[in-house]
Design a protein around this motif. Sequence first.
Motif, PDB file in Angstrom:
ATOM      1  N   GLY A 175       0.520  -0.629  -0.526  1.00  0.00           N
ATOM      2  CA  GLY A 175      -0.109  -0.208   0.108  1.00  0.00           C
ATOM      3  C   GLY A 175       1.271   1.068   0.439  1.00  0.00           C
ATOM      4  N   ARG A 176       2.156   1.377  -0.036  1.00  0.00           N
ATOM      5  CA  ARG A 176       3.167   1.806  -0.150  1.00  0.00           C
ATOM      6  C   ARG A 176       2.987   3.200  -1.752  1.00  0.00           C
ATOM      7  NH1 ARG A 176       5.271  -1.246   3.715  1.00  0.00           N
ATOM      8  NH2 ARG A 176       5.172  -0.046   6.495  1.00  0.00           N
ATOM      9  N   ASN A 177       3.524   4.215  -2.246  1.00  0.00           N
ATOM     10  CA  ASN A 177       3.870   4.401  -2.967  1.00  0.00           C
ATOM     11  C   ASN A 177       5.519   4.761  -3.453  1.00  0.00           C
ATOM     12  OD1 ASN A 177       4.557   5.873  -5.478  1.00  0.00           O
ATOM     13  ND2 ASN A 177       2.726   7.439  -4.633  1.00  0.00           N
ATOM     14  N   ALA A 178       6.298   4.299  -4.304  1.00  0.00           N
ATOM     15  CA  ALA A 178       7.429   3.593  -4.171  1.00  0.00           C
ATOM     16  C   ALA A 178       8.186   5.509  -5.082  1.00  0.00           C
ATOM     17  CB  ALA A 178       7.789   2.382  -5.479  1.00  0.00           C
ATOM     18  N   ASP A 179       7.457   5.633  -5.150  1.00  0.00           N
ATOM     19  CA  ASP A 179       7.861   6.961  -5.993  1.00  0.00           C
ATOM     20  C   ASP A 179       7.903   7.531  -5.303  1.00  0.00           C
ATOM     21  OD1 ASP A 179       8.213   5.725  -8.339  1.00  0.00           O
ATOM     22  OD2 ASP A 179       5.981   7.236  -8.653  1.00  0.00           O
ATOM     23  N   GLU A 180       7.853   8.205  -3.519  1.00  0.00           N
ATOM     24  CA  GLU A 180       7.728   9.109  -2.424  1.00  0.00           C
ATOM     25  C   GLU A 180       9.056   8.665  -1.787  1.00  0.00           C
ATOM     26  OE1 GLU A 180       3.993   8.666  -0.773  1.00  0.00           O
ATOM     27  OE2 GLU A 180       2.696   9.691  -1.337  1.00  0.00           O
ATOM     28  N   LEU A 181       9.724   7.025  -1.880  1.00  0.00           N
ATOM     29  CA  LEU A 181      10.852   7.133  -0.969  1.00  0.00           C
ATOM     30  C   LEU A 181      12.629   6.984  -1.906  1.00  0.00           C
ATOM     31  CD1 LEU A 181       9.068   3.789   0.016  1.00  0.00           C
ATOM     32  CD2 LEU A 181       9.497   6.114   1.200  1.00  0.00           C
ATOM     33  N   GLU A 182      13.214   7.312  -1.551  1.00  0.00           N
ATOM     34  CA  GLU A 182      15.368   7.374  -1.693  1.00  0.00           C
ATOM     35  C   GLU A 182      14.766   6.368  -2.832  1.00  0.00           C
ATOM     36  OE1 GLU A 182      18.919   8.586  -0.140  1.00  0.00           O
ATOM     37  OE2 GLU A 182      17.548   8.266   0.918  1.00  0.00           O
ATOM     38  N   LEU A 183      15.755   6.148  -3.027  1.00  0.00           N
ATOM     39  CA  LEU A 183      16.574   4.599  -4.085  1.00  0.00           C
ATOM     40  C   LEU A 183      17.194   4.521  -3.476  1.00  0.00           C
ATOM     41  CD1 LEU A 183      16.505   5.736  -7.599  1.00  0.00           C
ATOM     42  CD2 LEU A 183      15.109   4.510  -6.983  1.00  0.00           C
ATOM     43  N   ALA A 184      17.594   2.461  -3.275  1.00  0.00           N
ATOM     44  CA  ALA A 184      18.230   2.324  -2.274  1.00  0.00           C
ATOM     45  C   ALA A 184      19.673   2.420  -3.344  1.00  0.00           C
ATOM     46  CB  ALA A 184      18.013   0.958  -2.286  1.00  0.00           C
ATOM     47  N   PHE A 185      19.870   2.220  -4.377  1.00  0.00           N
ATOM     48  CA  PHE A 185      20.489   2.668  -5.326  1.00  0.00           C
ATOM     49  C   PHE A 185      21.176   3.566  -6.590  1.00  0.00           C
ATOM     50  CE2 PHE A 185      24.096   0.800  -8.211  1.00  0.00           C
ATOM     51  CZ  PHE A 185      25.111   0.585  -7.205  1.00  0.00           C
ATOM     52  N   ASP A 186      21.545   3.563  -7.453  1.00  0.00           N
ATOM     53  CA  ASP A 186      20.811   4.501  -8.687  1.00  0.00           C
ATOM     54  C   ASP A 186      20.880   3.878  -9.468  1.00  0.00           C
ATOM     55  OD1 ASP A 186      21.697   6.815  -6.844  1.00  0.00           O
ATOM     56  OD2 ASP A 186      23.761   7.011  -8.491  1.00  0.00           O
ATOM     57  N   ASP A 187      20.039   4.096 -10.764  1.00  0.00           N
ATOM     58  CA  ASP A 187      19.179   3.459 -11.620  1.00  0.00           C
ATOM     59  C   ASP A 187      18.981   1.708 -11.000  1.00  0.00           C
ATOM     60  OD1 ASP A 187      20.132   5.372 -13.585  1.00  0.00           O
ATOM     61  OD2 ASP A 187      22.798   4.148 -13.052  1.00  0.00           O
ATOM     62  N   MET A 188      18.391   1.847  -9.589  1.00  0.00           N
ATOM     63  CA  MET A 188      17.214  -0.124  -9.396  1.00  0.00           C
ATOM     64  C   MET A 188      15.946   0.180  -9.388  1.00  0.00           C
ATOM     65  SD  MET A 188      19.447  -2.569  -5.882  1.00  0.00           S
ATOM     66  CE  MET A 188      20.903  -2.400  -7.058  1.00  0.00           C
ATOM     67  N   ASP A 189      15.584  -0.367  -9.049  1.00  0.00           N
ATOM     68  CA  ASP A 189      14.113  -0.504  -8.868  1.00  0.00           C
ATOM     69  C   ASP A 189      13.761  -0.733  -7.335  1.00  0.00           C
ATOM     70  OD1 ASP A 189      11.753   0.750  -9.688  1.00  0.00           O
ATOM     71  OD2 ASP A 189      10.928  -0.481 -10.247  1.00  0.00           O
ATOM     72  N   LYS A 190      14.528  -0.423  -6.391  1.00  0.00           N
ATOM     73  CA  LYS A 190      14.998  -1.097  -4.636  1.00  0.00           C
ATOM     74  C   LYS A 190      15.169   0.355  -4.101  1.00  0.00           C
ATOM     75  CE  LYS A 190      16.552  -4.895  -2.393  1.00  0.00           C
ATOM     76  NZ  LYS A 190      17.528  -5.832  -2.542  1.00  0.00           N
ATOM     77  N   PHE A 191      14.069   0.407  -3.121  1.00  0.00           N
ATOM     78  CA  PHE A 191      13.714   2.393  -2.331  1.00  0.00           C
ATOM     79  C   PHE A 191      14.419   1.324  -0.439  1.00  0.00           C
ATOM     80  CE2 PHE A 191      11.390   1.318  -6.056  1.00  0.00           C
ATOM     81  CZ  PHE A 191      11.358   3.166  -6.513  1.00  0.00           C
ATOM     82  N   ASN A 192      14.260   2.390   0.019  1.00  0.00           N
ATOM     83  CA  ASN A 192      14.453   2.716   1.306  1.00  0.00           C
ATOM     84  C   ASN A 192      13.318   3.222   2.170  1.00  0.00           C
ATOM     85  OD1 ASN A 192      17.449   1.951   1.064  1.00  0.00           O
ATOM     86  ND2 ASN A 192      17.954   4.043   0.797  1.00  0.00           N
TER      87      ASN A 192
END
Length: 303
Positions: A175-192
Amino acid sequence: MSGDKYAVFGLVIESEIALPELLPAPDGATPDVAIRVGNAGEEPLISAEEVNLVVPKVASYRIRGGREIVFAPREGASERNIRLFLLGSAFGAIIHQRGLLPLHANAIDISGRAVAFMGHSGAGKSTMAAWFLDRGHRILADDVCVVVPDAAGVPLAYPGIPRLRLWREALERSGRNADELELAFDDMDKFNLPTPRPSQSGPIPLSHVYLLEKAEDQASQIQPLSGVAAVDALVANTYRGGYLARMGGTKRHLLACLHLVKRVPVFRASRLWGFDGYDEEAERLEQHARSLVGREAPIKQPA
C-alpha cells in the motif's frame, strides 16, 4: 579526526561523511570506528591485516584493524552509492575484523526478544520484515543482524540500520508509493523504507532464527534444524562470509556458529513464492514465533 558520531551494531562511528541512515551516538560516546576520506588504494585485497574493496564507478575502501575505514570516492559517484557500499560490504569487513558474527538476516522485536529471518539475497527477508512492521513490530535490523554473546553466553542481537530496502512490487503491495521514497541505489528499482527509530540502541536477547527458503512442493513448512544442519545454515548465511578464509577468521567464525546453535533454535521456513497466500503464510510464521517467545523466561528489568 572530527566528524559526526553515530551508533549501529553496538558500535560508535565517527565519520567525515554524513550517514543520515544511522542513529546519533550518545553524547560523549568514545568512537569504536573512524570513517574518513583519503588514499584507499586501487588494488583489491583481503588479508588478516586489512581489506581493500574496489567498487567500479563508486569508491575504493580500505578497512583496517576493525577500527578504520578510509574511502576514496570516484568522480561523479553519488553519496547514496558511496554510503551503500560503505555501510554494506565495507562495514561487513569491520565486523569480521572485530570478531563479531553478522548474520545475513533481518530481525524483528517480539515482546522484547529478537527473531531473525536469514537467507540469501532475494529470499524475502525484507518483505517479511515489512509484513511484521505493518503489524506493529519493531524492526531491529535489516539485512545484517550482528549477534554477540553477553558475559553469561546469552546471544544478543544488536540494532542495525533503521530502514528496510524493498523492491517496488513489495512496496506497492503493502500500500505504499515507491515514488515517494529514496532509491537504495542509483538506477535500481529498490527503495529505502525508513523504520521507526528506537529511543535506545541497546541489544536484546536473540530468541530463535528462521532460514527462509522456497518450498519445493505445494506446502509451506517450518522444520527445526539441529547439529551440523543448523551450523551449516548459519555459516552459509553469514554476511560477507566469503571474507573469512583470507582473513584467517574461519575457525573463530565456526566456533561462534557452534555456540549460537547451542543456545538458540534454528528453523527452516519454506514458503510458496509470490504474493498469493502470502498473508496466511506470514501469519503462520508469526504464530510460530510468538509461541516460542512465550515459552521463554521473562526479561529481568534493572532494579
